[in-house]
Design an enzyme around this catalytic site. Structure first.
Site, PDB file in Angstrom:
ATOM      1  N   HIS A 179      16.929  56.167  67.836  1.00  0.00           N
ATOM      2  CA  HIS A 179      17.521  56.824  66.835  1.00  0.00           C
ATOM      3  C   HIS A 179      19.090  56.665  67.202  1.00  0.00           C
ATOM      4  CE1 HIS A 179      17.994  60.485  69.165  1.00  0.00           C
ATOM      5  NE2 HIS A 179      17.029  60.199  69.383  1.00  0.00           N
ATOM      6  N   ASP A 226      30.083  47.103  67.111  1.00  0.00           N
ATOM      7  CA  ASP A 226      30.987  48.025  67.573  1.00  0.00           C
ATOM      8  C   ASP A 226      30.671  49.288  67.424  1.00  0.00           C
ATOM      9  OD1 ASP A 226      32.829  46.116  67.593  1.00  0.00           O
ATOM     10  OD2 ASP A 226      33.325  45.782  65.559  1.00  0.00           O
ATOM     11  N   GLU A 248      32.941  54.069  62.468  1.00  0.00           N
ATOM     12  CA  GLU A 248      32.259  55.420  61.976  1.00  0.00           C
ATOM     13  C   GLU A 248      33.097  56.209  61.345  1.00  0.00           C
ATOM     14  OE1 GLU A 248      29.119  56.267  63.367  1.00  0.00           O
ATOM     15  OE2 GLU A 248      29.119  53.824  64.008  1.00  0.00           O
TER      16      GLU A 248
HETATM   17  N1  LIG Z   1      17.609  53.166  67.040  1.00  0.00           N
HETATM   18  C1  LIG Z   1      18.436  53.154  66.182  1.00  0.00           C
HETATM   19  N2  LIG Z   1      18.287  53.475  64.939  1.00  0.00           N
HETATM   20  C2  LIG Z   1      19.168  53.790  63.914  1.00  0.00           C
HETATM   21  N3  LIG Z   1      20.550  53.760  64.044  1.00  0.00           N
HETATM   22  C3  LIG Z   1      20.794  53.436  65.373  1.00  0.00           C
HETATM   23  C4  LIG Z   1      19.728  53.046  66.513  1.00  0.00           C
HETATM   24  N4  LIG Z   1      20.504  52.620  67.544  1.00  0.00           N
HETATM   25  C5  LIG Z   1      21.885  53.014  67.152  1.00  0.00           C
HETATM   26  N5  LIG Z   1      21.988  53.199  65.892  1.00  0.00           N
HETATM   27  C6  LIG Z   1      23.385  53.240  65.233  1.00  0.00           C
HETATM   28  O1  LIG Z   1      23.399  52.065  64.317  1.00  0.00           O
HETATM   29  C7  LIG Z   1      24.859  52.001  64.016  1.00  0.00           C
HETATM   30  C8  LIG Z   1      25.150  50.600  63.697  1.00  0.00           C
HETATM   31  O2  LIG Z   1      25.061  49.931  64.925  1.00  0.00           O
HETATM   32  P1  LIG Z   1      26.014  48.668  65.263  1.00  0.00           P
HETATM   33  O3  LIG Z   1      27.365  48.985  65.516  1.00  0.00           O
HETATM   34  O4  LIG Z   1      24.933  48.479  67.021  1.00  0.00           O
HETATM   35  O5  LIG Z   1      25.540  47.486  64.333  1.00  0.00           O
HETATM   36  P2  LIG Z   1      26.460  46.974  63.192  1.00  0.00           P
HETATM   37  O6  LIG Z   1      26.916  48.343  62.392  1.00  0.00           O
HETATM   38  O7  LIG Z   1      25.641  46.220  62.554  1.00  0.00           O
HETATM   39  O8  LIG Z   1      27.623  46.259  63.729  1.00  0.00           O
HETATM   40  P3  LIG Z   1      29.210  46.525  63.620  1.00  0.00           P
HETATM   41  O9  LIG Z   1      29.498  47.936  64.067  1.00  0.00           O
HETATM   42  O10 LIG Z   1      29.813  45.536  64.498  1.00  0.00           O
HETATM   43  O11 LIG Z   1      29.693  46.399  62.259  1.00  0.00           O
HETATM   44  C9  LIG Z   1      25.671  52.854  65.329  1.00  0.00           C
HETATM   45  O12 LIG Z   1      26.309  53.573  64.409  1.00  0.00           O
HETATM   46  C10 LIG Z   1      24.615  53.307  65.998  1.00  0.00           C
HETATM   47  O13 LIG Z   1      25.013  54.773  66.247  1.00  0.00           O
HETATM   48  C1  LIG Z   2      39.996  40.053  49.798  1.00  0.00           C
HETATM   49  C2  LIG Z   2      40.099  38.995  50.908  1.00  0.00           C
HETATM   50  C3  LIG Z   2      40.261  40.003  52.194  1.00  0.00           C
HETATM   51  C4  LIG Z   2      40.234  39.340  53.174  1.00  0.00           C
HETATM   52  C5  LIG Z   2      40.778  40.283  54.450  1.00  0.00           C
HETATM   53  C6  LIG Z   2      40.331  40.066  55.563  1.00  0.00           C
HETATM   54  C7  LIG Z   2      40.813  41.011  56.638  1.00  0.00           C
HETATM   55  C8  LIG Z   2      39.781  41.323  57.734  1.00  0.00           C
HETATM   56  C9  LIG Z   2      40.108  42.023  58.761  1.00  0.00           C
HETATM   57  C10 LIG Z   2      38.796  42.705  59.340  1.00  0.00           C
HETATM   58  C11 LIG Z   2      39.325  43.720  60.549  1.00  0.00           C
HETATM   59  C12 LIG Z   2      38.063  44.293  61.049  1.00  0.00           C
HETATM   60  C13 LIG Z   2      38.751  45.239  61.997  1.00  0.00           C
HETATM   61  C14 LIG Z   2      37.293  45.831  62.946  1.00  0.00           C
HETATM   62  C15 LIG Z   2      36.917  47.020  62.577  1.00  0.00           C
HETATM   63  C16 LIG Z   2      35.618  47.516  63.165  1.00  0.00           C
HETATM   64  O1  LIG Z   2      36.059  48.626  64.011  1.00  0.00           O
HETATM   65  C17 LIG Z   2      34.707  47.973  62.247  1.00  0.00           C
HETATM   66  C18 LIG Z   2      33.428  48.430  62.882  1.00  0.00           C
HETATM   67  O2  LIG Z   2      32.669  47.012  63.115  1.00  0.00           O
HETATM   68  N1  LIG Z   2      34.435  46.854  61.276  1.00  0.00           N
HETATM   69  C19 LIG Z   2      34.735  47.099  59.948  1.00  0.00           C
HETATM   70  C20 LIG Z   2      34.700  46.137  59.110  1.00  0.00           C
HETATM   71  O3  LIG Z   2      35.147  48.338  59.622  1.00  0.00           O
END
Ligand SMILES: Nc1ncnc2c1ncn2[C@@H]1O[C@H](COP(=O)(O)OP(=O)(O)OP(=O)(O)O)[C@@H](O)[C@H]1O
Ligand SMILES: CCCCCCCCCCCCC/C=C/[C@@H](O)[C@H](CO)NC(C)=O
Ligand SMILES: [Ca+2]
Length: 553
Positions: A179, A205, A515
């Site tokens: 979870h 992330d 988050e």
């Molecule tokens: N087993 C699980 N079931 C549900 N949620 C989980 C589980 N393990 C971790 N998580 C939560 O899932 C959320 C999203 O995970 P993760 O960041 O790996 O993927 P993502 O959101 O698809 O990718 P990104 O953060 O790169 O956009 C995290 O906030 C994490 O706390």
């Molecule tokens: C309407 C056209 C829009 C184009 C804009 C492109 C800009 C993209 C910039 C993305 C930056 C993402 C930074 C990353 C943040 C991460 O911490 C977070 C978790 O994975 N991701 C997001 C999307 O919040």
């Protein structure tokens, strides 16, 4: 090209069916094809390959049936050279090969020796050199989020990463999370960290964020530091963290390795790379909220995240849909941003230079910061000096972003702050003031082109060590309470400012590395080099043209 140094071994060995002069020093394995005829042959140039010993994955003795010999027609056939167990005459070296776009692959070359004893000497010598590298992990604790990204975390790990770890002799203890916060809590309280040389995070992330929260917390508790106290200097984590990208954005992996590729990340872990990283600690009224390593975003990025969380079922595409929606909504938020500018450091957010492997800006500023910290300890008065340096900007903002690193990701390969550094002890504070939809679109689109996204009169960027944000309507101790109790009053205030929509919210949320934070009024401090990754920063292309690829001599 690295200098070979004193040779440990030099032999004539065969690669496929050609004779090579093969040499091993403490730093390099080199094989150079022998020229059989003194006559110049334009189609068969002499070829020399070099691999840094630090990038050899492993060496294995070949079973006899794996040894190949060339047929007359030029094709290869497997041969059995001799009977008996102790007469293996060939060995294979697995090494890192660089591919375009910062990708690494595991390549291999098989050397055939004239006798078994020579083969054994080669295998033993290479193994000795590898075991002398103390930075390589032997035992790893691996957490897999099965629900990251497109839910491929387990498959990616089992098919692409586990076989490489096995070949490199890295042992693992693998845990699939059950979870959210499972990995964080396991690291905080249960994990027997002394048994491991590093932690691997298979996910995005958000999952990485869980890992650093668990590790940083545990490090402070084990070291007798109160992790809640905003003023206390935090202890750096001794365990390095590896990221196997399997999430939706994976910006931390992309910005530290240069690509989101599980095999490349696994190889950086195996060779024992180390990349220090800054971490921001986020507090509200002296209460610890969260850590951030990539983006802390209020306004646009906070709203995109809040909206996208309701669409998690869509996978990575949720960010695009919510991005367009929030762009059209065009909400702005009022508040005050106070910041402490980073002084006496190298680099600015408008530099053309980028943070790359072995970055001199990070090294210089890291040194500068530790000297400054020592001075602070001796002379507490200097703390009050910095109090005088605070600057405050009030206004209406479409976005307030703090990028502690470039935040490059496949959506924006140069990132939110292209010149930000991974370990310079600062974060880039980007303020996007209220502007027209057209102008905001220009700013957003510049994240995906060569144009400078800061070169617009409604955008400003500052390199800072610390900043605070207070939303305009936040007067009580807890803005959260205010959000809960005072909605009606706030909305009527804001609707005067938004005559067209009549329902614009007074507050956004902070997107903290993907988050959502529970508070809007925050105090953010950069904690220099608090964690280390199994990475080396993005390599300049010239670095990898030198090694491993065949170099015609
Ligand atoms: N087993 C699980 N079931 C549900 N949620 C989980 C589980 N393990 C971790 N998580 C939560 O899932 C959320 C999203 O995970 P993760 O960041 O790996 O993927 P993502 O959101 O698809 O990718 P990104 O953060 O790169 O956009 C995290 O906030 C994490 O706390
Ligand atoms: C309407 C056209 C829009 C184009 C804009 C492109 C800009 C993209 C910039 C993305 C930056 C993402 C930074 C990353 C943040 C991460 O911490 C977070 C978790 O994975 N991701 C997001 C999307 O919040
Ligand atoms: Ca930084």
């Amino acid at each position: 090209m690295e200098r070979p140094g004193r040779l440990l071994l030099l032999s004539e060995l065969r690669v496929r069916n050609s004779a090579y002069d093969v040499s091993l020093s403490r730093s390099l394995l080199t094989w150079k094809r022998r020229i059989s005829s003194p006559v110049y042959h334009p189609f068969r140039p002499s070829v020399c390959h070099s691999v840094s010993v630090s990038e050899i994955i492993s060496v294995r003795e070949e079973e006899e049936e794996n040894i190949c010999k060339r047929r007359d027609d030029g094709s290869w056939k497997k041969i059995k050279e001799r009977e008996g167990k102790d007469c293996r005459q060939a060995f294979t070296v697995l090494y890192v090969e660089r591919c375009p776009q910062h990708r690494w692959r595991c390549a291999e070359v098989t050397f055939t020796c004239s006798e078994a004893a020579l083969c054994q000497r080669w295998v033993n010598s290479i193994r000795e050199q590898l075991s002398a590298i103390t930075s390589r992990p032997k035992q790893l604790l691996v957490y897999i989020n099965p629900y990251s990204g497109k839910r491929q975390g387990k498959r990616i790990y089992e098919q692409k990463v586990a076989p490489l770890f096995a070949q490199a002799g890295v042992s693992t203890h693998v845990i699939a999370t059950e979870h959210a916060d499972y990995a964080r809590d396991h690291l905080r309280t249960e994990a027997e960290l002394k048994k491991f040389d590093g932690v691997v995070c298979v996910g995005g992330d958000g999952m990485f964020s869980e890992i650093i929260h668990g590790l940083i917390w545990r490090t402070q508790i084990d070291g007798g530091v109160d992790p809640n106290c905003a003023d206390e200097a935090l202890l750096p984590c001794s365990l390095r963290i590896g990221i196997i990208p399997a999430g939706s954005t994976d910006c931390i992996c992309f910005a530290t390795v240069g690509t989101n590729d599980p095999v490349t990340s696994a190889l950086h872990i195996i060779v024992g790379d180390s990349q220090p990283m800054d971490v921001c600690s986020v507090h509200h009224n002296n209460i610890f909220l969260r850590y951030s390593v990539s983006l802390l975003g209020y306004g646009f990025y906070g709203d995109v995240l809040t909206d996208s969380e309701r669409k998690r079922w869509m996978g990575p595409a949720r960010y695009d849909l919510s991005g367009v929606k929030m762009f059209l909504t065009h909400h702005y938020y009022e508040g005050a941003v106070s910041y402490l500018p980073a002084r006496g450091i190298m680099g600015t957010p408008r530099d053309a230079a980028r943070c790359r492997s072995g970055c001199v800006v990070c090294q210089h500023n890291g040194k500068q910061l530790s000297e400054k910290a020592e001075r602070y300890e001796m002379d507490e008065a200097s703390e009050s000096e910095s109090e005088g340096e605070w600057r405050t900007i009030r206004g209406k903002f479409l976005a307030i972003n703090a990028a502690s690193m470039s935040c490059a990701c496949p959506r924006s390969p140069k990132g939110l702050s292209p010149a930000a550094h991974l370990s310079d002890g600062t974060t880039d504070l980007i303020l996007v003031r209220k502007c027209s939809r057209f102008d905001f679109l220009r700013h957003l689109l510049r994240h995906t082109s060569k144009d400078d996204q800061f070169d617009l009169n409604f955008v400003e960027v500052h390199r800072v060590r610390r900043f605070c944000f207070t939303p305009r309507h936040c007067q009580s101790d807890s803005d959260l309470d205010l959000r809960e109790n005072g909605k009606h009053q706030i909305f009527s205030q804001i609707c005067r400012d938004h005559p067209a929509c009549g329902c614009a919210p007074a507050y956004s949320s902070w997107n903290c590395d993907g988050e959502i934070l529970t508070h809007t009024a925050i105090d953010v401090r950069v904690q220099s080099n608090l964690i280390r990754l199994f990475a080396r920063g993005i390599e300049e292309p010239t670095v990898f043209e030198d090694l491993t690829s065949p170099c015609a001599i």
